[in-house]
Design an enzyme around this catalytic site. Structure first.
Site: not given
Ligand code: NPG
Length: 380
Positions: A135, A213, A262
């Site tokens: 990501s 998403e 999640k």
């Molecule tokens: O690799 O852990 C990772 C990050 C993945 O993009 C990612 N997470 O919206 O899913 C999401 C986002 C996120 C990050 C959400 C931090 C909340 C806090």
């Protein structure tokens, strides 16, 4: 199985690089770590709440409060035949899924260690490697984005996800497609748009994205269904799926074609498995999300992602992309084919470094069974 002792810590770790979503830019991570003891064994659960209520309504402080005052008394000293009993034992507590999940997942880790089995085995996993996606947060420029994508593709990741928000969307996707051709690509809006943006979002259809998403509001289902009717790109829901029931409604409404799981969002492993199974019955592929977890939470995610219907690469990347040093040693690595080996030692199966946990600790409390208010000790 009995949980005899629950330790709660607030930890702070610097991030290797900043991470920007449509709602914030972060340079460090503060999170709760739950440590459970029972039968001479120690187990861990990482809480995915954050310092602020921007991704979800929970924060580290709310999770601290709810675990201390309401969850610990319901699990300590209770005879549990299986960790599946933890989530129902917390039924009186409404919401607070991230707080529940941190304790529930630690209970699964304790159970797996008692069984001498890796978590994947007790969760019902079917593979010994998982597909890894990456990501990429919002960058300062399109050039910087292209450099990041190039770097991650070279590292082997099986799909690229880029964060989008109004003002950083079509041009960002165009840049990646122009420079890197038809690589598996998806976007994540973290609820930054409204249904009034439908025509704008439809402009993404021509880029062949694997999914978009959570384009709309964090607790919406109906508008997503209306948007999906106007988009060729499959919608994947994240924030909106806070329970198995919400997923049933979203699937029935046609609000998504893919779901991100999640465990912190739905209250732990048991609810994640129910969600996974529901999606499988409806032909909805799932993938494992990420919340910038340390190596401990990352290992927990890897185990869950071994279940059959996790058929798309997840947001489970190499731990050193985020933390260096991490709380585990050796770190979690992504091999050149974009896969991660599933740890095979009992429980989480990673080697946790207690000194690093101590150095990162900002606050600590211990709860012991049987819990009476006088048996609660607080403070480092
Ligand atoms: O690799 O852990 C990772 C990050 C993945 O993009 C990612 N997470 O919206 O899913 C999401 C986002 C996120 C990050 C959400 C931090 C909340 C806090």
């Amino acid at each position: 199985m009995q949980i005899e002792r629950l330790e709660l810590r607030l930890l702070k770790l610097p991030l290797v690089q900043f991470f920007e979503t449509s709602f914030s830019r972060v340079v460090e991570k503060q999170f709760l770590l739950v440590t459970l003891e029972g039968g001479g064994l120690t187990a861990y659960g990482e809480c995915v709440a954050d310092v602020d209520p921007y991704y979800s309504s929970e924060t580290n402080d709310t999770a601290w409060h709810v675990i201390s005052a309401f969850i610990a008394p319901r699990v300590l000293g209770v005879e549990l035949a299986h960790p599946r009993e933890v989530f129902p034992a917390l039924k009186a507590i409404r919401g607070h899924n991230m707080a529940k999940a941190a304790v529930e997942m630690a209970a699964w880790d304790l159970y797996a260690r008692q069984q001498g089995q890796p978590l994947t085995r007790v969760l019902g996993g079917t593979r010994d490697r998982i597909a890894s996606g990456v990501s990429i947060g919002i960058q300062d420029s399109l050039d910087q984005l292209a450099r990041k994508v190039e770097h991650e593709l070279a590292a082997g990741y099986q799909r690229i996800k880029i964060k989008i928000k109004p003002g950083w969307d079509v041009a960002a996707v165009e840049t990646v497609r122009a420079r890197f051709g038809s690589v598996p690509l998806m976007v994540d809006a973290n609820a930054a748009y409204t249904l009034a943006d439908a025509a704008h979002l439809a402009a993404l259809d021509r880029y062949g994205l694997t999914m978009i998403e959570q384009p709309l509001d964090y607790d919406d289902i109906a508008d997503h269904a209306a948007l999906q009717r106007q988009l060729a790109t499959p919608i994947c829901l994240d924030e909106s799926i806070k329970s198995v029931h919400a997923a049933e409604q979203a699937i029935a409404a046609g609000a998504c074609r893919i779901i991100n799981i999640k465990p912190g969002r739905v209250g732990g492993y048991a609810e994640s498995i129910r969600l996974h199974d529901l999606c499988a019955r409806h032909g909805i592929p799932v993938w494992h999300g990420g919340m910038l977890e340390s190596g401990i939470g990352r290992a927990a995610n890897i185990h869950l992602a071994t279940l059959e219907n996790f058929s798309l690469p997840g947001d489970i990347a190499a731990s050193q992309r985020y933390f260096n040093p991490d709380l585990i040693d050796p770190p979690i690595v992504v091999d050149a084919d974009g896969t991660i080996a599933v740890p095979q030692e009992p429980g989480l199966g990673v080697s946790i470094v207690p000194d690093r946990i101590d150095r990162a600790t900002l606050r600590r409390a211990v709860f012991v069974a049987p819990l009476a208010s006088s048996a609660v000790s607080r403070g480092v």
